[in-house]
Motif scaffolding. Structure first.
Motif, PDB file in Angstrom:
ATOM      1  N   LEU A  83      82.427   8.124  75.911  1.00 39.62           N
ATOM      2  CA  LEU A  83      81.241   8.365  76.728  1.00 39.62           C
ATOM      3  C   LEU A  83      80.583   9.702  76.393  1.00 39.62           C
ATOM      4  O   LEU A  83      79.369   9.866  76.565  1.00 39.62           O
ATOM      5  N   MET A  84      81.376  10.663  75.906  1.00 46.67           N
ATOM      6  CA  MET A  84      80.835  11.979  75.577  1.00 46.67           C
ATOM      7  C   MET A  84      80.003  11.953  74.305  1.00 46.67           C
ATOM      8  O   MET A  84      79.051  12.731  74.168  1.00 46.67           O
ATOM      9  N   SER A  85      80.336  11.088  73.370  1.00 41.66           N
ATOM     10  CA  SER A  85      79.673  11.066  72.066  1.00 41.66           C
ATOM     11  C   SER A  85      78.319  10.371  72.170  1.00 41.66           C
ATOM     12  O   SER A  85      78.248   9.166  72.405  1.00 41.66           O
ATOM     13  N   ASP A  86      77.244  11.127  72.001  1.00 43.41           N
ATOM     14  CA  ASP A  86      75.878  10.603  72.074  1.00 43.41           C
ATOM     15  C   ASP A  86      75.164  10.641  70.722  1.00 43.41           C
ATOM     16  O   ASP A  86      73.948  10.786  70.648  1.00 43.41           O
ATOM     17  N   ASN A  87      75.941  10.560  69.651  1.00 46.41           N
ATOM     18  CA  ASN A  87      75.388  10.533  68.293  1.00 46.41           C
ATOM     19  C   ASN A  87      74.568  11.777  67.959  1.00 46.41           C
ATOM     20  O   ASN A  87      73.562  11.723  67.268  1.00 46.41           O
TER      21      ASN A  87
ATOM     22  N   GLY B  87      77.459  21.026  75.472  1.00 45.04           N
ATOM     23  CA  GLY B  87      77.120  19.993  74.507  1.00 45.04           C
ATOM     24  C   GLY B  87      77.007  18.599  75.087  1.00 45.04           C
ATOM     25  O   GLY B  87      76.856  17.646  74.327  1.00 45.04           O
ATOM     26  N   LEU B  88      77.084  18.465  76.407  1.00 52.42           N
ATOM     27  CA  LEU B  88      77.054  17.149  77.031  1.00 52.42           C
ATOM     28  C   LEU B  88      75.716  16.879  77.705  1.00 52.42           C
ATOM     29  O   LEU B  88      74.947  17.801  77.981  1.00 52.42           O
ATOM     30  N   SER B  89      75.463  15.606  77.974  1.00 52.12           N
ATOM     31  CA  SER B  89      74.306  15.239  78.782  1.00 52.12           C
ATOM     32  C   SER B  89      74.613  15.546  80.244  1.00 52.12           C
ATOM     33  O   SER B  89      75.754  15.830  80.627  1.00 52.12           O
TER      34      SER B  89
ATOM     35  N   LEU C  13      71.205  26.128  82.062  1.00 48.47           N
ATOM     36  CA  LEU C  13      71.594  25.554  83.335  1.00 48.47           C
ATOM     37  C   LEU C  13      72.951  24.857  83.272  1.00 48.47           C
ATOM     38  O   LEU C  13      73.692  24.850  84.253  1.00 48.47           O
ATOM     39  N   ARG C  14      73.293  24.262  82.130  1.00 50.25           N
ATOM     40  CA  ARG C  14      74.582  23.584  82.052  1.00 50.25           C
ATOM     41  C   ARG C  14      75.741  24.573  82.118  1.00 50.25           C
ATOM     42  O   ARG C  14      76.750  24.308  82.789  1.00 50.25           O
TER      43      ARG C  14
ATOM     44  N   ASN D 258      68.542  15.807  85.147  1.00 48.89           N
ATOM     45  CA  ASN D 258      68.505  14.695  84.205  1.00 48.89           C
ATOM     46  C   ASN D 258      67.192  13.927  84.294  1.00 48.89           C
ATOM     47  O   ASN D 258      66.688  13.421  83.283  1.00 48.89           O
ATOM     48  N   LEU D 259      66.630  13.851  85.483  1.00 50.93           N
ATOM     49  CA  LEU D 259      65.390  13.098  85.676  1.00 50.93           C
ATOM     50  C   LEU D 259      64.230  13.735  84.938  1.00 50.93           C
ATOM     51  O   LEU D 259      63.388  13.049  84.357  1.00 50.93           O
ATOM     52  N   TRP D 260      64.187  15.074  84.934  1.00 47.56           N
ATOM     53  CA  TRP D 260      63.087  15.780  84.266  1.00 47.56           C
ATOM     54  C   TRP D 260      63.520  16.481  82.981  1.00 47.56           C
ATOM     55  O   TRP D 260      62.753  17.270  82.430  1.00 47.56           O
ATOM     56  N   LYS D 261      64.756  16.219  82.523  1.00 51.47           N
ATOM     57  CA  LYS D 261      65.261  16.752  81.254  1.00 51.47           C
ATOM     58  C   LYS D 261      65.115  18.273  81.195  1.00 51.47           C
ATOM     59  O   LYS D 261      64.512  18.841  80.276  1.00 51.47           O
TER      60      LYS D 261
END
Length: 343
Positions: free
Chosen positions: A44-48, A122-124, A173-174, A218-221
């Protein structure tokens, strides 16, 4: 995330790993559940992209180290207790110290917090939310079997200290949310001295408030402080909603985030743990300071706003969900106080 069948499969396995750990009556079964949970979260962590791949590799190495220490420590416990591997409340010896340290490394608590902010960077946002909330459930439940007041006091003080001081110089922010999570982790560790139910209450409140923030980001990136308030120039209400959610996450009364801190302060005061209460409150005020520093620019009348306005097309259902959850977060303490007075 919920549009892909393979992600739904790994989310289901992630939940099953946590449930196996919680419901296990032996350390071997608990270790097996932790490994299922780990191997389900890495895909799930790997987002290419390069940062998520690096984060997943760091997370695997850190969790593999913690799992090996955990496995080694309960094998020693099995040898010392005549091959009885069923979970018991053991004394604060070297085996107990190793076991507690491995679980603390898994949740990212100080002084083993070094990996946590780097991996979240490094995560979403959705993966960050899972790492900050769901991934802490199983190790915390195992911590309740190895309670040692001296270890809990030291780790809770170090967690609130590193969480508060580490977030002072952050503009991403993360990372800010990661250091805030470490600070809240100190409160959750201190609640283990009191009652498991108090930890569950604090964890539920923290998960709800973290969901509000990560859902909005996440909604507004949004990933940087500079972009935060310029995004909401077209809507002052959303800007103030964001600021109030930040203050609620920091534990400022009369917002809902103050309720679990209030409960822990009262319970620790009853047990005459005034030194721990003083440390927790002092470093939480530092955390609240860098939340107020973020809100400072939005509250100032002379804050720079561009002349053009970017309208963002958002889903009405998502906006309704966010406004509803934010309303509960902002009005939670007066509402709960009103119910308490009526009972």
């Amino acid at each position: 995330m919920f549009n892909n069948s393979w992600k739904m499969l790994f989310i289901f396995m992630l939940m099953m790993g946590t449930i196996i750990t919680i419901s296990s009556n032996s350390w071997l079964g608990a270790w097996m559940g932790l490994e299922i949970n780990l191997l389900s979260f890495i895909p799930l962590m790997s987002d290419n992209n390069l940062m998520s791949t690096e984060a997943s590799l760091k997370y695997f190495l850190t969790q593999a180290l913690a799992s090996s220490i955990l496995l080694f420590s309960f094998i020693l416990m099995m040898i010392n207790q005549n091959y009885e591997i069923y979970i018991n409340n053991s004394e604060a010896n070297l085996t107990n110290l190793m076991l507690f340290s491995s679980l603390l490394l898994k949740v990212g608590g100080a002084p083993f917090h070094f990996w946590f902010p780097n991996i979240i960077e490094g995560l979403s946002w959705m993966n960050s939310f899972i790492l900050m909330t769901w991934q802490k459930i199983a190790p915390f439940m195992l911590m309740t079997y190895t309670i040692s007041n001296s270890l809990i006091i030291i780790c809770s003080i170090l967690s609130v200290m590193f969480g508060a001081l580490g977030g002072l110089n952050q503009s991403f922010l993360r990372k800010l949310m990661a250091y805030s999570s470490i600070n809240h982790l100190g409160w959750m560790i201190s609640s283990l001295m009191l009652n498991q139910n108090i930890w569950m209450v604090y964890f539920l409140f923290y998960s709800f408030l973290s969901f509000n923030m990560t859902f909005m980001f996440n909604l507004w990136k949004i990933f940087h402080i500079n972009k935060m308030f310029s995004t909401f120039t077209y809507s002052k209400s959303l800007k103030f909603m964001l600021m109030f959610n930040l203050l609620s996450l920091g534990g400022l009364p009369p917002f809902m985030g103050f309720i679990p801190k209030w409960v822990i302060i009262n319970m620790l005061s009853v047990d005459n743990q005034f030194f721990i209460v003083f440390i927790l409150i002092s470093f939480t005020l530092i955390t609240l300071y860098f939340y107020l520093r973020i809100c400072y620019s939005g509250l100032m009348l002379n804050y720079y706003e561009p002349l053009w306005i970017n309208q963002f097309l958002t889903n009405k259902l998502q906006m309704t969900l966010f406004l509803l959850s934010s309303s509960i977060s902002l009005l939670g303490l007066p509402f709960i106080s009103l119910i308490y007075m009526m009972l």
